[in-house]
Design a protein around this motif. Structure first.
Motif, short mmCIF file in Angstrom:
data_model
loop_
_atom_site.label_atom_id
_atom_site.label_comp_id
_atom_site.label_asym_id
_atom_site.label_seq_id
_atom_site.Cartn_x
_atom_site.Cartn_y
_atom_site.Cartn_z
N ASN A 170 -6.36 2.64 -4.96
CA ASN A 170 -6.92 1.33 -5.25
C ASN A 170 -7.02 0.55 -3.94
OD1 ASN A 170 -4.65 -0.87 -5.21
ND2 ASN A 170 -3.73 0.87 -6.27
N LEU A 171 -7.60 -0.61 -3.98
CA LEU A 171 -7.99 -1.28 -2.73
C LEU A 171 -6.81 -1.74 -1.89
CD1 LEU A 171 -11.21 -3.26 -3.71
CD2 LEU A 171 -10.95 -0.95 -2.78
N VAL A 172 -5.60 -1.78 -2.45
CA VAL A 172 -4.45 -2.13 -1.62
C VAL A 172 -4.19 -1.05 -0.57
CG1 VAL A 172 -2.60 -1.05 -2.98
CG2 VAL A 172 -2.16 -3.20 -1.78
N HIS A 173 -4.74 0.14 -0.79
CA HIS A 173 -4.52 1.24 0.15
C HIS A 173 -5.46 1.19 1.35
CE1 HIS A 173 -2.95 3.19 -3.70
NE2 HIS A 173 -1.90 2.97 -2.94
N GLU A 174 -6.46 0.31 1.32
CA GLU A 174 -7.36 0.20 2.47
C GLU A 174 -6.60 -0.11 3.75
OE1 GLU A 174 -11.76 -1.32 1.14
OE2 GLU A 174 -10.15 -2.79 1.06
N GLN A 175 -5.62 -0.99 3.65
CA GLN A 175 -4.92 -1.48 4.83
C GLN A 175 -3.99 -0.45 5.46
OE1 GLN A 175 -1.96 -4.52 3.77
NE2 GLN A 175 -2.03 -3.79 1.64
N VAL A 176 -3.65 0.61 4.70
CA VAL A 176 -2.65 1.56 5.20
C VAL A 176 -3.17 2.99 5.28
CG1 VAL A 176 -0.73 0.16 4.35
CG2 VAL A 176 -1.70 1.96 2.89
N ALA A 177 -4.43 3.20 5.00
CA ALA A 177 -4.94 4.57 4.92
C ALA A 177 -4.72 5.36 6.20
CB ALA A 177 -6.42 4.56 4.55
N ASP A 189 -13.16 8.69 -1.32
CA ASP A 189 -13.77 9.77 -0.56
C ASP A 189 -13.10 9.94 0.80
OD1 ASP A 189 -15.46 10.22 -2.67
OD2 ASP A 189 -17.18 9.19 -1.77
N HIS A 190 -12.66 8.82 1.38
CA HIS A 190 -11.93 8.87 2.65
C HIS A 190 -10.61 9.62 2.47
CE1 HIS A 190 -10.50 7.69 6.60
NE2 HIS A 190 -9.44 7.12 6.06
N TYR A 191 -9.92 9.37 1.38
CA TYR A 191 -8.67 10.07 1.10
C TYR A 191 -8.92 11.56 0.88
CZ TYR A 191 -5.16 6.38 0.95
OH TYR A 191 -4.26 5.41 1.30
N ILE A 192 -9.96 11.90 0.12
CA ILE A 192 -10.27 13.30 -0.12
C ILE A 192 -10.54 14.02 1.20
CG2 ILE A 192 -11.98 14.87 -1.11
CD1 ILE A 192 -12.25 12.89 -3.45
N ALA A 193 -11.35 13.40 2.07
CA ALA A 193 -11.65 14.01 3.36
C ALA A 193 -10.39 14.13 4.21
CB ALA A 193 -12.70 13.17 4.09
N GLY A 194 -9.53 13.12 4.15
CA GLY A 194 -8.29 13.16 4.93
C GLY A 194 -7.37 14.28 4.49
N PHE A 195 -7.24 14.47 3.18
CA PHE A 195 -6.40 15.56 2.68
C PHE A 195 -6.96 16.91 3.12
CE2 PHE A 195 -5.25 12.51 -0.91
CZ PHE A 195 -3.96 12.30 -0.45
N ARG A 196 -8.25 17.09 2.97
CA ARG A 196 -8.86 18.37 3.31
C ARG A 196 -8.76 18.65 4.80
NH1 ARG A 196 -14.08 17.67 -0.75
NH2 ARG A 196 -13.05 18.52 -2.62
N GLY A 203 0.78 -1.23 0.00
CA GLY A 203 0.00 0.00 0.00
C GLY A 203 0.81 1.28 0.00
N ARG A 204 2.11 1.19 -0.17
CA ARG A 204 2.95 2.40 -0.12
C ARG A 204 3.26 2.96 -1.51
NH1 ARG A 204 5.39 3.80 4.77
NH2 ARG A 204 4.63 2.53 6.48
#
Length: 417
Positions: free
Chosen positions: A377-384, A318-325, A33-34
């Protein structure tokens, strides 16, 4: 150049495998996920299907469909399934290629040869937004064409008026992206399509990133600008199967609204002793492995599987977008699909990227404007959560560096893809 010679004696597979593992350890893992781009993951079962199907047909050669009719049948079925997703009308056609660059080169060749056959130009050119992939410039270089790149709208999408202003009587091709690689935004393709129809110009939509994702995003109810063959004026498309189609690399598609246009990408030659030689793509030999991998994954997932995977993916996006903001970073767009590009209005984004790299994250940079990018992509679920913990610290460290007057590197020194 490295000096290396063929071993005088063969080695054991165990020894070779060990050395391969050592070499593999030099690479960034595509499973932890990196990596923010380059690799695409749905789940372990899909990855296994893709790999095993590839292995089953690795030794077949799609250059010889009479000897290997399986490859022709699978390729035709993959093309038909993709055209169904992308609103290909009756009579549409296409073929598989080794990747997006080959798909693009073939589409540009088809447009060039069509123009030469119907209305030759003195100095044929192609007109495209500044955000379009460099593969078009590579194609133009190989095919003797001139490229005219035009300015973007303030929101980083294609400026249709700028496209039209750059055209002249020698323009043979317009290009738009769905989405563009730098920004993850779909160009106003319906408007470009009207320009193409009004001027009688071939329009190609580069949907290498989005072609196998956008149809399912739209079916889930997310707003996706019209981009495919449902748009009047779109004459050809490129779409990668090894991205969000989840097949083994390298597998892509070049698709045409009208099967007659496919003939312009072909290469035929008979002025040699062997007789008639025909290749539908740039490559001669093509492994059936990539074809089988794409075919198998598409059948394994089916529409239901792609929709389920895409639903998880868009929630993660959407989780990533919210996290960045939440960290005070600016998301360009908003993104139409899964490519998220982020700037730092109050800090040096490249300093933040430097710090993230030190924390063990591969960083994808954008030069204009200075930005970082995540193709989710879904590999990033584990490291978000770990990603955003580290990013929060990096943003804080970046602010400290800016206050101390420490400059970050120039993105142009590292941005290649």
């Amino acid at each position: 150049m490295t000096t290396y010679t063929l071993p005088s004696r063969g080695a054991s597979w165990a020894g070779i495998k060990g050395r391969l593992a050592e070499l593999q350890s030099l690479d960034w893992s595509h499973r932890d996920g990196r990596l923010p781009l380059h690799c695409y993951y749905a789940n372990d079962d899909v990855s296994q299907v893709a790999a095993e199907a590839y292995a089953m047909f690795a030794s077949t050669n799609a250059l010889a469909p009479v000897a290997f009719p399986s490859t022709r049948q699978m390729e035709q079925e993959v093309v038909a399934m993709a055209l169904g997703l992308l609103h290909g009308p009756s009579g549409s056609a296409g073929c598989m290629t080794s990747g997006g660059t080959e798909s693009i080169i073939l589409a540009v060749k088809a447009a060039r040869d069509f123009a030469a056959a119907t209305r030759p130009r003195k100095q044929p050119n192609i007109v495209l937004p500044r955000s379009v992939h460099p593969a078009f410039d590579k194609a133009a270089h190989l095919l003797g064409l001139t490229v005219r790149r035009t300015a973007l709208q303030p929101g980083y999408r294609c400026d249709v008026a700028a496209l039209e202003a750059a055209m002249d009587e020698d323009t043979i091709l317009l290009v738009a992206s769905a989405p563009s690689l730098p920004y993850g935004l779909v160009d106003p393709i319906a408007e470009v399509g009207q320009l193409a129809l009004r001027t009688g110009t071939w329009l190609h939509v580069d949907s290498c990133i989005g072609g196998m994702l956008a149809p399912f995003v739209a079916k889930l109810g997310y707003p996706v600008p019209p981009f495919d063959f449902a748009v009047p004026g779109v004459r050809s498309m490129s779409a990668d199967l090894h991205k969000f189609g989840y097949s083994a690399k390298g597998a892509s598609l070049v698709l045409y609204r009208d099967e007659a246009d496919l003939d312009y990408q072909y290469c035929r030659f008979d002025a040699w002793p062997k007789g008639d030689y025909f290749t539908p793509t740039l490559a001669g030999t093509r492994s059936g492995g990539t074809i089988a991998s794409a075919w198998a994954v598409m059948h394994f997932l089916g529409e239901e599987g792609y929709l389920a995977t895409t639903a998880r993916l868009m929630r993660l996006r959407d989780h990533y977008i919210a996290g960045f903001r939440a960290l005070g970073l600016e998301v360009l767009g908003p993104p139409d699909l899964a490519v998220v590009t982020v700037t730092a209005p109050q800090a040096n984004i490249f300093s933040i990227a430097d710090d993230m790299r030190e924390r063990g994250w591969y960083m994808s940079l954008v030069a204009e404007p200075p930005a970082i990018q995540q193709t989710v992509n879904l590999v990033h679920e584990q490291v978000a959560e770990r990603y955003f913990d580290d990013l929060a610290a990096a943003v804080q460290q970046g602010a400290a560096r800016a206050a101390a007057g420490i400059e970050a590197h120039d993105a142009r020194a590292v941005v290649t893809y």
